[in-house]
Write an enzyme that holds these catalytic residues in place. Structure first.
Site, short mmCIF file in Angstrom:
data_model
loop_
_atom_site.label_atom_id
_atom_site.label_comp_id
_atom_site.label_asym_id
_atom_site.label_seq_id
_atom_site.Cartn_x
_atom_site.Cartn_y
_atom_site.Cartn_z
CE1 TYR A 11 -3.42 3.08 0.71
CE2 TYR A 11 -1.73 3.31 2.50
CZ TYR A 11 -2.63 3.86 2.06
OH TYR A 11 -3.32 5.13 1.87
NE ARG A 49 1.21 12.96 10.90
CZ ARG A 49 1.54 13.52 9.82
NH1 ARG A 49 2.26 14.51 10.42
NH2 ARG A 49 0.73 13.69 8.67
NE ARG A 68 -8.93 7.49 5.73
CZ ARG A 68 -7.88 8.19 4.55
NH1 ARG A 68 -8.29 8.01 3.13
NH2 ARG A 68 -7.86 9.48 5.32
CG PHE A 84 12.04 18.65 -3.44
CD1 PHE A 84 10.45 19.52 -3.43
CD2 PHE A 84 11.53 17.24 -3.80
CE1 PHE A 84 9.50 18.82 -4.06
CE2 PHE A 84 10.06 16.93 -4.52
CZ PHE A 84 8.99 17.32 -4.51
#
Lengths: 356, 414
Positions: free
Chosen positions: B111, B158, B168, B228
């Protein structure tokens, strides 16, 4: 243990010091080989009784030869009788003995063994050195085999291990290949020092005290992994294609899992269900101060001081190693994890307590 | 940037729990074809979604997208396609079981790979193509996958409460079932301890990606791309430290403070800063680790491994740290000599006080001195041993500490 069946090109091996703590695990690892070589042990004492739960070998099939390592007659006699392809030398006095004994066994004994083995044309020698040869109390960050010996060794034990290692490695030649294994902090079933000492501390309630900030990493090694690395070294040194990479070289061996100094203790105390609700932390500097006080009183009373400034510094030092060389050249990887190792050690202690 | 905005659009569709799956799934699957159009917009997502605007004004995004070089467009379209399908698979497969999280650790990894790892794949391809990243990044999928997985797994820990309130969860059942029968149990105060043990189990799964993440960052050679990539990573390790052993995550939504975030952004501009931050937070996690946690040793070992990895990859820094720490010790901690003097001073004051108290209480020092003389006589000239040897002078604490250290350091080779 998930050791895949290894083989070595030797029909007979001689394990010098094979009745010791590491020696018994060496027997076990050589016993696991397929085909299994004839295993001979040379020691000053008989093979102790071992628990089949922690050692697989059958003691009746191990040939024990009693003798003195420092005696040319004893050593020559056993070597010429067996003519082994490889000798593994792990004989060393336990810690806390006088320096004379260390010199006698580690230096004179090793010198004698090298001379006899060379004369009697033994092809290879694997020597058990110690990672402690690099340590003198100062921080060691990820030290590898290029790290120099300290100008002043920590004690007679480490100094004599260093001298012996140098003797062994210098003796390397195409006819007589030699190598040295430097394990860091050995523990496991049969251990009389590290884990038993930690458990005893826990029983006394001393697990609530911590000296230093516990940010210093140090390396320990499960004894089975140490023994396994010796087998790998024997295998490589007897292989003509690999011998040049191993001969005359030393290899640091650890569990490749450096741990914060006090965390090992906590894992052990955890095994006994001892968890300190609050830990009393003595900062390094305070520890050193107490060390001076302790030294002062001990000198007044004429006793050995338990805590010295030097010991505090040692406890708080970083001490871990880089084992890339052993991984790439020997193909070493720890076979037993730290957690499994701790559990095995505690379980074996419990078993021997029950017997008593 | 355009890449990010496009994925934001995709993510917004996925995240909208009010959007019907019959619309959502085909949309996710065909999102790639949207990129070929010039004027596509979508206003079907809920007003609650923060980034709804991206979809409402998607035509402007498309205009910018088509200005990019064709090879960049291709990579972006390809990744958008993979991600859209991955999300759709997940939704159609897992929608019934969402209350239980994902089934296994492998499913958890998969996932996270779909929602975060694939983005990394796209970004990496773009980086390597533009010469901003070393080719190794593209060749070793584990590195970019870990970049995404570390962020995603940490956020999943978290966001436990927020996700649960949305009906969910993404926590793998293989892990949490060791600690509770249902995920809702973790929100009950009586299960607090178990819940925290589950967090540390999950923390191990996050921490195992750290080494890859650092290695990835080492191979970026363009400063703004570096920042970034590095900023989310340092935020993530700080977040992991925040949620570790923190019961608040079961009751409310927690985030790292803005001030801390700003500090991390400022410090993560180069690899040395990244090393420092990761080492710092790894140690903080280690110091917050509790011995009664069943995952105690695993956490300790993985923290040690990360610290070792950092030292190994930045040997100069390790040596500098060693030198610096010795130098600061000299500055901050009193010198050895000062400690010695202090010890001696405390000792004499203590002795003096004891003697004074004893004297005030009527101790007969004349006899003690006589005894002392006999003792000296005994020690130096082998005279008879005096009857009362004063052996109990060593303070109790010295004795205890002494024996602690004695047993921990059996002389040499621990």
């Amino acid at each position: 243990m998930s050791t895949q069946p290894l083989s070595i090109p030797a029909k007979k091996v001689l394990l010098v010091g094979g009745c010791g703590f590491l020696g018994l695990h060496l027997i076990d690892q050589f016993w696991n080989l397929s085909p299994r070589p004839e295993i001979h042990v040379f020691d000053i004492r008989e093979l102790p009784k071992v628990s089949p739960n922690f050692y697989k070998f059958n003691p009746s099939q191990i040939n024990v030869h009693i003798g003195d390592l420092t005696s040319p007659t004893d050593v020559s006699e056993v070597i010429s009788r067996i003519s082994p392809e490889v000798i593994v030398h792990s004989a060393s006095p336990v810690h806390g003995m006088g320096s004379a004994i260390y010199y006698k066994v580690n230096v004179d004994g090793t010198k004698n063994l090298i001379a006899c083995a060379k004369k009697l044309k033994v092809p290879a020698l694997v020597y058990t050195s110690s990672a402690g040869v690099l340590f003198n109390g100062d921080d060691l960050y990820n030290a590898d085999e290029t790290h120099p010996f300290p100008a002043k060794s920590m004690d007679a034990y480490n100094l004599t291990k260093q001298i012996a290692e140098e003797l062994v490695l210098k003796a390397d030649s195409p006819e007589f290949r030699t190598t040295a294994i430097r394990p860091a902090g050995i523990f496991g079933p049969g251990d009389r020092q590290m884990i038993p000492a930690l458990r005893a501390m826990g029983q006394k309630g001393q697990h609530k005290i911590q000296l230093g900030n516990n940010l210093n990493l140090f390396d320990v090694t499960y004894v089975g992994n140490v023994a396994y690395s010796h087998v790998l070294a024997a295998q490589k040194i007897l292989d003509p294609k690999e011998a040049d990479k191993v001969g005359g070289e030393c290899f640091l061996i650890t569990n490749d899992a450096p741990i914060y100094f006090w965390s090992l203790g906590r894992a052990v105390w955890n095994y006994d269900g001892l968890v300190a609700e609050r830990t009393f932390v003595i900062p390094r500097s305070v520890g050193i101060a107490i060390g001076y006080v302790s030294e002062f009183f001990s000198s007044l009373l004429g006793k050995e001081p338990g805590l010295t400034p030097f010991r505090v510094r040692t406890t708080c030092a970083v001490r871990y190693y880089n084992i890339t060389k052993a991984k790439t050249v020997l193909g070493y990887a720890p076979q037993t994890s730290l957690e499994e190792g701790i559990n095995l050690t505690c379980a074996s202690m419990d078993e021997s307590l029950e017997k008593k | 940037m355009i890449f990010y905005v496009i994925l934001r659009g995709l993510d917004t569709i996925e995240d909208d729990t009010e959007l019907d799956n019959d619309i959502k799934i085909p949309l996710l699957r065909s999102f790639k074809s949207v990129l070929d159009k010039d004027d596509w917009t979508f206003d079907g997502v809920s007003e609650k979604e923060h980034d709804r605007i991206v979809l409402v004004e998607f035509d402007t995004v498309l205009t910018e997208f088509h200005k990019l070089k064709p090879e960049y467009q291709k990579i972006i379209a390809n990744i958008t396609h993979k991600m859209g399908n991955g999300m759709a698979d997940y939704i159609s497969k897992e929608s019934q079981k969402n209350y239980e999280g994902v089934e296994t650790i492998a499913a958890y990894d998969l996932y996270c790979h779909h929602v975060a790892g694939i983005v990394g794949e796209g970004l990496t391809q773009l980086a390597v193509l533009s010469g901003f990243g070393e080719p190794i990044l593209d060749k070793n999928p584990q590195l970019y996958n870990s970049m995404g997985l570390f962020l995603q797994k940490t956020n999943i820990i978290r966001d436990f409460r927020e996700d649960l309130d949305d009906g969910r969860s993404f926590w793998p059942k293989e892990v949490w079932s060791k600690y509770a029968d249902s995920l809702v149990d973790f929100t009950k105060p009586e299960n607090e301890k178990k819940a925290l043990h589950c967090v540390s189990d999950l923390a191990v799964l996050s921490l195992q990606h750290v080494e890859d993440c650092i290695e990835y960052l080492e191979n970026i050679n363009e400063p703004s791309l570096f920042s970034f990539c590095a900023i989310p990573q340092v935020m993530s390790i700080a977040t992991l430290e925040l949620v570790f052993n923190n019961k608040d995550i079961f009751y409310r939504n927690i985030k790292i403070r803005r001030g801390l975030a700003a500090k991390l952004i400022l410090e993560s501009g180069n690899i040395a800063g990244v090393y420092r931050i990761f080492k710092d937070y790894t140690r903080k996690i280690h110091l917050r680790n509790r011995p009664d946690d069943p995952n105690f040793l695993r956490i300790e070992i993985i923290c040690g491994k990360i610290e070792k990895f950092i030292d190994e990859h930045d040997p100069t820094s390790a040596l500098n740290v060693a030198k610096a720490s010795r130098a600061t010790k000299r500055k901050n901690e009193p010198s050895e000599f000062a400690i010695f003097v202090a010890a001696a001073a405390i000792l004499s004051v203590t002795c003096g006080t004891m003697v004074l108290i004893a004297y005030l209480n009527g101790a007969r020092f004349d006899l003690v001195f006589a005894d002392g003389l006999k003792m000296v006589n005994h020690l130096l000239f082998n005279g008879p041993m005096p009857s009362s040897a004063h052996e109990n002078v060593v303070p109790a604490v010295t004795a205890t500490v002494a024996s602690v250290v004695e047993s921990v350091i059996p002389h040499s080779d621990l």
